[in-house]
Write a protein that holds these residues in place. Structure first.
Motif, short mmCIF file in Angstrom:
data_model
loop_
_atom_site.label_atom_id
_atom_site.label_comp_id
_atom_site.label_asym_id
_atom_site.label_seq_id
_atom_site.Cartn_x
_atom_site.Cartn_y
_atom_site.Cartn_z
N PHE A 327 0.88 -1.17 0.00
CA PHE A 327 0.00 0.00 0.00
C PHE A 327 0.92 1.22 0.00
N VAL A 328 0.89 1.99 -1.07
CA VAL A 328 1.79 3.13 -1.24
C VAL A 328 0.97 4.40 -1.27
N ALA A 329 1.24 5.31 -0.33
CA ALA A 329 0.53 6.58 -0.25
C ALA A 329 1.38 7.69 -0.87
N VAL A 330 0.75 8.54 -1.68
CA VAL A 330 1.43 9.65 -2.35
C VAL A 330 0.70 10.94 -2.01
N ASN A 331 1.42 11.90 -1.46
CA ASN A 331 0.85 13.21 -1.17
C ASN A 331 1.01 14.09 -2.41
N CYS A 332 -0.04 14.18 -3.22
CA CYS A 332 0.04 14.92 -4.48
C CYS A 332 0.32 16.40 -4.26
N ALA A 333 -0.10 16.94 -3.13
CA ALA A 333 0.12 18.36 -2.86
C ALA A 333 1.59 18.69 -2.70
N ALA A 334 2.40 17.67 -2.37
CA ALA A 334 3.83 17.90 -2.16
C ALA A 334 4.67 17.66 -3.40
N LEU A 335 4.03 17.28 -4.52
CA LEU A 335 4.78 16.96 -5.73
C LEU A 335 4.83 18.18 -6.65
N GLY A 368 1.05 -4.62 -8.07
CA GLY A 368 0.27 -5.71 -7.49
C GLY A 368 -0.56 -5.29 -6.30
N GLY A 369 -0.34 -4.06 -5.80
CA GLY A 369 -1.06 -3.61 -4.60
C GLY A 369 -1.94 -2.42 -4.89
N THR A 370 -1.89 -1.44 -3.98
CA THR A 370 -2.77 -0.27 -4.05
C THR A 370 -1.94 0.99 -3.94
N ILE A 371 -2.25 1.98 -4.77
CA ILE A 371 -1.63 3.30 -4.65
C ILE A 371 -2.70 4.29 -4.23
N PHE A 372 -2.37 5.11 -3.24
CA PHE A 372 -3.31 6.07 -2.68
C PHE A 372 -2.84 7.47 -3.04
N VAL A 399 11.58 7.75 -16.34
CA VAL A 399 12.19 8.93 -16.96
C VAL A 399 13.55 8.53 -17.52
N GLY A 400 13.76 8.82 -18.79
CA GLY A 400 15.01 8.46 -19.44
C GLY A 400 15.04 7.05 -19.96
N GLY A 401 13.95 6.30 -19.83
CA GLY A 401 13.92 4.91 -20.29
C GLY A 401 13.05 4.77 -21.52
N THR A 402 13.17 3.62 -22.16
CA THR A 402 12.37 3.32 -23.35
C THR A 402 11.49 2.10 -23.15
N GLN A 403 11.71 1.35 -22.08
CA GLN A 403 10.93 0.15 -21.84
C GLN A 403 9.57 0.51 -21.25
N VAL A 404 8.52 -0.02 -21.83
CA VAL A 404 7.17 0.21 -21.33
C VAL A 404 6.87 -0.85 -20.27
N LEU A 405 6.55 -0.40 -19.06
CA LEU A 405 6.31 -1.31 -17.94
C LEU A 405 4.81 -1.41 -17.68
N PRO A 406 4.26 -2.62 -17.64
CA PRO A 406 2.82 -2.77 -17.35
C PRO A 406 2.52 -2.40 -15.91
N LEU A 407 1.31 -1.93 -15.67
CA LEU A 407 0.91 -1.46 -14.35
C LEU A 407 -0.26 -2.29 -13.86
N ASP A 408 -0.07 -2.97 -12.74
CA ASP A 408 -1.12 -3.79 -12.13
C ASP A 408 -1.35 -3.29 -10.71
N ILE A 409 -2.15 -2.24 -10.56
CA ILE A 409 -2.41 -1.64 -9.26
C ILE A 409 -3.87 -1.23 -9.16
N ARG A 410 -4.31 -1.04 -7.92
CA ARG A 410 -5.62 -0.44 -7.68
C ARG A 410 -5.38 1.01 -7.28
N VAL A 411 -6.19 1.92 -7.82
CA VAL A 411 -6.02 3.35 -7.57
C VAL A 411 -7.14 3.82 -6.63
N ILE A 412 -6.72 4.46 -5.54
CA ILE A 412 -7.65 5.12 -4.62
C ILE A 412 -7.18 6.56 -4.49
N ALA A 413 -8.05 7.50 -4.74
CA ALA A 413 -7.72 8.92 -4.65
C ALA A 413 -8.56 9.57 -3.56
#
Length: 597
Positions: A327-335, A368-372, A399-413
């Motif tokens: 479970f990864v929390a991101v404070n968008c106001a601080a970005l 594989g988990g959840t991003i908040f 950033v700076g890469g060319t490989q496309v990485l698949p994303l398997d997460i649940r998004v909670i905002a």
């Protein structure tokens, strides 16, 4: 015999995959030759290809890499018994030449590397043995173990028997359709009773297997008659293998215990979300959490600041099938705009000045988990466009890469803003709003759930008292009434801070009104309760002024007269704004004394 792969650790432990074609693909893709469903494994993780009489393993630019004997490898020629790490799975490579029984005369010439790798593989495979003796699913694992033992000891026949006693072992053998010969039964009894044993007559050697000091089985092999003179050497080797077996079996038991404990903890977590309260608003919210959590859908949590939106997000994660993932929390106001892509998507080494190494972003860490996404309404418009693309495509690039990485997460905002107004005024993208607003959960303000104020206050009071190593019995009736009258614009967070302040500054064993923040007195409505507190406050003011007068302005003497601690009296003077009155009182007393002279 053709080369093959043997899974020695992971969900598929004991499985064998012979090389039926020149190239073998490993990954999460359904059409892979070896399908590994672990989130750490790439869609097309790695490939093993025949090149002449050798095999080459190639990592297909997977995000977490492919490891050979513990070393991350982009390409590497495989040797017999090499161990390949892919996520949590460990696979052993077996070349066709490895199945040839070695010459006993050359036993001392066996290289150290194959022996060590075989020993590691044995520990992994013994860990994969199910606890149930004689279970049908153990046959494949046992055959793999015996093949590895044959690499170390040349034997004609071998038996790996599981059971907590001789009778249990015999019963398991009978149920599996492989009853033991009477001579072998006698030898088994000797092994279990005496320990490591060699029988010169039948050229057999055997060792017991233990788990936590108790019998767990036995390992018996029959040597060729021509190798009878090496019984002692081979018995020492078999004893060492038994030690590895005990380590693996005990680790398996510990894992089973941990799984059971984890199941109990998960059950406790599922019933205890950390959301406290029994008000109708909270009951409705918890019912919605229970309904939405198992569904892998995007959720938008709305509500004022301090109402516990992140707690709701964590409850959704804990009750979801993704609860064992991050479970990864991101404070968008601080970005900021400059850090947004690097923080969320990561960057490659050398992508920009200061990028001295590869960095995995928050999306990749949450795989594989959840991003908040907390305070998502604070994102600038350019950042909203970048976030929208990732949520739509479910893939990203560092950033700076060319490989496309698949994303398997649940998004909670979550947001404390009215996004519909922001969309109307072009402060928030309408397409991103609709992408996030699949299911909306409203976190109620504390003023709308007054039934929970006392419960929350006591909870925070106990937690703060434990942190501060203080003994606080509870709330006084006056303090509780004051808490109920306040509107709590800062919601639960403000209540928590008020209780911590009361514990830190309070001197009695219960929380008194004087221990609470001054704002609660200033904004209290003029109800009967407020009038009561006003009367109490007036009586206190008069008592304090009288004590200062009798003590000639000395606060210590005044505290003694009032029966209070001096520091507590000073706090009362400050909270009731009595300093000016005391100064005027002292000035009047001084003037009267001067005129009397």
């Amino acid at each position: 015999m053709k080369a093959e792969l043997v899974v020695v650790n992971g969900p598929l432990a004991g499985s064998r995959y012979p090389f039926a074609k020149d190239e073998l693909m490993i990954g999460r893709a359904p059409n892979a030759d070896i399908v590994l469903s672990e989130p750490e494994v790439g869609w097309r993780h790695c490939q093993i290809a025949h090149r002449g009489d050798r095999c080459l393993i190639m990592d297909l630019r997977s995000s977490l890499g492919t490891y050979v004997n513990g070393v991350r490898s982009a390409e590497r020629w495989l040797e017999d018994r090499d161990q390949i790490g892919i996520g949590k799975t460990v696979v052993m490579f077996r070349s066709g030449a490895a199945d040839i029984t070695p010459d006993p005369a050359m036993a001392d010439a066996v290289s150290t590397k194959p022996v060590l790798l075989a020993a590691c593989s044995l520990v992994f495979l013994f860990r994969a043995l199910p606890s149930g003796a004689g279970a049908s699913e153990t046959k494949l694992v046992r055959s793999q173990i015996l093949r590895l033992v044959r690499d170390l000891i040349p034997f004609e026949e071998g038996l790996l028997l599981l059971g907590s006693s001789v009778d249990a072992i015999l019963r398991a053998a009978q149920e599996s359709g492989e009853p033991l010969h009477p001579d072998l039964v006698d030898f088994l009894e000797r092994v279990c009773a005496e320990g490591a044993t060699a029988d010169q007559k039948t050229c057999s050697i055997g060792v017991p297997l233990y788990r936590g000091g108790l019998l767990a089985g036995a390992l018996i092999v029959q040597l060729p008659e021509s190798d009878g003179e090496n019984n002692t050497v081979h018995l020492d080797t078999l004893t060492a293998i038994a030690s590895l077996a005990s380590a693996g079996i005990e680790a398996n038991q510990e894992i089973e215990i941990l799984r059971a404990e984890n199941a109990l903890l998960q059950e406790e977590i599922s019933t205890n979300t950390g959301i406290i309260g029994k008000s109708p608003a909270i009951r409705r919210l918890l019912e919605m959490v229970d309904r939405v959590a198992p569904r892998d859908t995007t959720v938008l949590i709305t509500g004022e600041s301090g109402t516990g939106k992140e707690l709701i997000a964590r409850a959704l994660h804990q009750k979801s099938p993704r609860r064992e993932r991050p479970f990864v929390a991101v404070n968008c106001a601080a970005l900021s705009e400059t850090l947004f892509e690097s923080e969320l998507f990561g960057h490659e080494k050398g992508a920009f000045t200061g990028a001295i190494s590869l960095k995995r972003g928050r999306f990749e860490l949450a795989q594989g988990g959840t991003i908040f996404l907390d305070e998502v309404g604070e994102l600038a418009l350019p950042l909203q466009a970048k976030l929208l693309r990732v949520l739509q495509q479910r893939e990203f690039e560092r950033v700076g890469g060319t490989q496309v990485l698949p994303l398997d997460i649940r998004v909670i905002a979550a947001t404390n803003r009215d996004l519909t107004d922001d969309v109307r005024e072009n402060r928030f993208r309408e397409d991103l709003y609709h992408r996030l607003n699949v299911v909306t959960l409203a976190s109620p303000a504390l003023r709308d759930r007054k039934e929970d104020i006392s419960v929350l206050a006591r909870f925070f009071l106990q937690r703060s008292a434990w942190r501060c190593n203080r003994s606080v019995g509870g709330l006084s009736k006056e303090a509780e009434e004051l808490l109920m009258q306040y509107s709590w614009p800062g919601n639960v967070r403000e209540l928590e801070n008020a209780m911590e302040r009361a514990v830190v500054l309070g001197l009695s064993d219960t929380v008194l009104p004087e221990d609470l923040p001054e704002t609660l007195f200033e904004t209290a409505p003029l109800t009967n309760g407020a009038k009561y507190h006003s009367s109490v406050g007036l009586a206190k003011r008069e008592a304090i002024l009288e004590a200062y007068s009798q003590g000639n302005g000395d606060y210590k003497q005044a505290a003694k007269l009032l029966g209070l601690h001096p520091n507590y009296l000073l706090r009362l003077v400050r909270n009731l704004n009595l300093r000016d009155d005391i100064n005027r009182q002292q000035a009047t007393a001084a003037a009267a004394a001067a005129s009397g002279r």
